[in-house]
Enzyme design. Structure first.
Site, PDB file in Angstrom:
ATOM      1  N   LYS A  49       0.845  -1.204   0.000  1.00 21.56           N
ATOM      2  CA  LYS A  49       0.000   0.000   0.000  1.00 21.56           C
ATOM      3  C   LYS A  49       0.878   1.251   0.000  1.00 21.56           C
ATOM      4  O   LYS A  49       0.580   2.222  -0.697  1.00 21.56           O
ATOM      5  CB  LYS A  49      -0.917  -0.009   1.236  1.00 21.56           C
ATOM      6  CG  LYS A  49      -2.032  -1.070   1.147  1.00 21.56           C
ATOM      7  CD  LYS A  49      -2.744  -1.275   2.482  1.00 21.56           C
ATOM      8  CE  LYS A  49      -3.736  -2.430   2.412  1.00 21.56           C
ATOM      9  NZ  LYS A  49      -4.375  -2.736   3.710  1.00 21.56           N
ATOM     10  N   GLN A  93      -4.189  -1.560  10.191  1.00 23.89           N
ATOM     11  CA  GLN A  93      -4.146  -2.858   9.500  1.00 23.89           C
ATOM     12  C   GLN A  93      -4.648  -3.985  10.409  1.00 23.89           C
ATOM     13  O   GLN A  93      -4.214  -4.114  11.556  1.00 23.89           O
ATOM     14  CB  GLN A  93      -2.703  -3.141   9.045  1.00 23.89           C
ATOM     15  CG  GLN A  93      -2.539  -4.396   8.218  1.00 23.89           C
ATOM     16  CD  GLN A  93      -3.212  -4.339   6.851  1.00 23.89           C
ATOM     17  OE1 GLN A  93      -3.335  -3.293   6.241  1.00 23.89           O
ATOM     18  NE2 GLN A  93      -3.672  -5.481   6.366  1.00 23.89           N
ATOM     19  N   ASP A 116     -10.732   3.015   4.980  1.00 23.46           N
ATOM     20  CA  ASP A 116     -11.038   1.580   4.956  1.00 23.46           C
ATOM     21  C   ASP A 116     -12.542   1.332   4.863  1.00 23.46           C
ATOM     22  O   ASP A 116     -12.976   0.230   4.536  1.00 23.46           O
ATOM     23  CB  ASP A 116     -10.546   0.943   6.271  1.00 23.46           C
ATOM     24  CG  ASP A 116      -9.366   0.021   6.068  1.00 23.46           C
ATOM     25  OD1 ASP A 116      -9.180  -0.478   4.953  1.00 23.46           O
ATOM     26  OD2 ASP A 116      -8.640  -0.201   7.059  1.00 23.46           O
TER      27      ASP A 116
HETATM   28  N1  GUN Z   1      -6.573  -6.774   6.626  1.00 26.35           N
HETATM   29  C1  GUN Z   1      -6.945  -7.467   5.533  1.00 26.35           C
HETATM   30  N2  GUN Z   1      -7.569  -6.665   4.665  1.00 26.35           N
HETATM   31  C2  GUN Z   1      -7.606  -5.445   5.214  1.00 26.35           C
HETATM   32  C3  GUN Z   1      -8.107  -4.171   4.785  1.00 26.35           C
HETATM   33  O1  GUN Z   1      -8.686  -4.013   3.713  1.00 26.35           O
HETATM   34  N3  GUN Z   1      -7.918  -3.148   5.643  1.00 26.35           N
HETATM   35  C4  GUN Z   1      -7.303  -3.297   6.837  1.00 26.35           C
HETATM   36  N4  GUN Z   1      -7.186  -2.235   7.606  1.00 26.35           N
HETATM   37  N5  GUN Z   1      -6.824  -4.440   7.259  1.00 26.35           N
HETATM   38  C5  GUN Z   1      -6.975  -5.507   6.444  1.00 26.35           C
END
Ligand code: GUN
Length: 291
Positions: A49, A93, A116
């Site tokens: 990311k 995350q 998110d």
């Molecule tokens: N863990 C797995 N997928 C995601 C996501 O899309 N966002 C976040 N914050 N954590 C994740």
């Protein structure tokens, strides 16, 4: 049969966003990541990311907290970022350690920076079909893949396997919403569903988000189905440099024989999740700057 190239579709979105961001001359969007602990998948996702943000011209910041961080310390970090007017998007995350409640954590992020799309207000807006909210990145990416692959959804039967907050539930809401891609008839199946194959066989579009490697097999789908595989499962493989290989929730070889469209793993939904996060961040920036 068409293999949907998630990398290529994500790249075109990234190119669009890069052009868009280059037009912001005074300030650039900023996204902050909070990672708790050293979960290898989380390390790899956050790195990906950050790299993508950098390519687009979005500034990213990484806050690392130890696995045994207290809830109070984590929330304090979120509060600092909520108050920082230079930060447009905040992402904590997942997964978080067992002693920290994920929903409570996601709700701590101010809705305007919740790129998110995980907090109560944004999920509520999704239910109300209010476009001012942020939609969770993976389900948003699924819809974008379906739309850009010209897979018809109106009046068709979408079967979602998995009822998670992050994928299954919002994906079902998006598919049933008024408008396109949407206007579908949606069935949601999960671990307690009786005779799951009899339902998946009725799907015109199958969204597999169960989190179990190779769960959906060729005998569970009908001829001509479009398959979106959301799973990212690590299977031990000593022939690989890193000791594992990634497989989806769909057994690719047997399902591809019958499908009209199918997403591969890796290179399907995964890159779209990242692209949608970037899109949400740019939107958060524009809303904050009134640009
Ligand atoms: N863990 C797995 N997928 C995601 C996501 O899309 N966002 C976040 N914050 N954590 C994740």
């Amino acid at each position: 049969m068409q293999i949907i190239d998630g990398n290529a579709i994500a790249e075109s979105i990234i190119t669009e966003l890069t052009a868009h961001v280059s037009g912001f001359t005074k300030q650039k969007p900023v996204v902050a990541f909070i990672r708790v602990g050293e979960d290898p998948a989380s390390v790899s996702y956050v790195r990906k990311k950050q790299k993508t943000a950098e390519r687009i011209g979005i500034e990213s910041r990484l806050h690392l907290l130890p696995e045994d961080v207290s809830k109070e310390a984590l929330f304090e970090q979120i509060d600092v970022l909520n108050a920082d007017t230079n930060v447009n998007g905040i992402l904590v995350q997942a997964p978080l350690p067992a002693h920290i409640d994920e929903t409570e954590t996601f709700n701590r992020v101010t809705p305007e920076k919740d790129v998110d799309g995980f907090n109560t207000l944004n999920i509520g807006k999704l239910c109300q079909e209010d476009p001012s909210g942020f939609v969770a990145c993976t389900p948003a990416g699924i819809v974008e893949l379906i739309g850009r692959s010209n897979i018809e959804t109106e009046g068709r039967h979408v079967v979602v396997v998995g009822r998670s907050q992050i994928v299954g539930k919002p994906a079902a809401l998006l598919m049933m919403r008024k408008g396109l891609p949407g206007n579908a008839t949606v069935t949601v199946c999960h671990s307690r569903t009786k005779d799951l194959p009899s339902i998946t066989r009725k799907a015109d579009i199958l969204i597999a988000a169960i989190g179990r490697a190779n769960f959906v097999t060729g005998d569970m789908v009908k001829e001509g189905v479009a398959v979106i595989d959301v799973g990212i499962n690590r299977l031990a493989d000593s022939s690989k440099k890193n000791g594992y290989r990634l497989v989806g929730d769909v057994e690719f070889s047997s399902v591809a024989e019958k499908a009209s469209h199918i997403t591969p793993v890796p290179g399907g939904v995964g890159p779209m999740t990242v692209a949608m996060l970037m899109q949400n961040t740019v939107r958060a920036f524009q809303a904050a700057r009134h640009e």
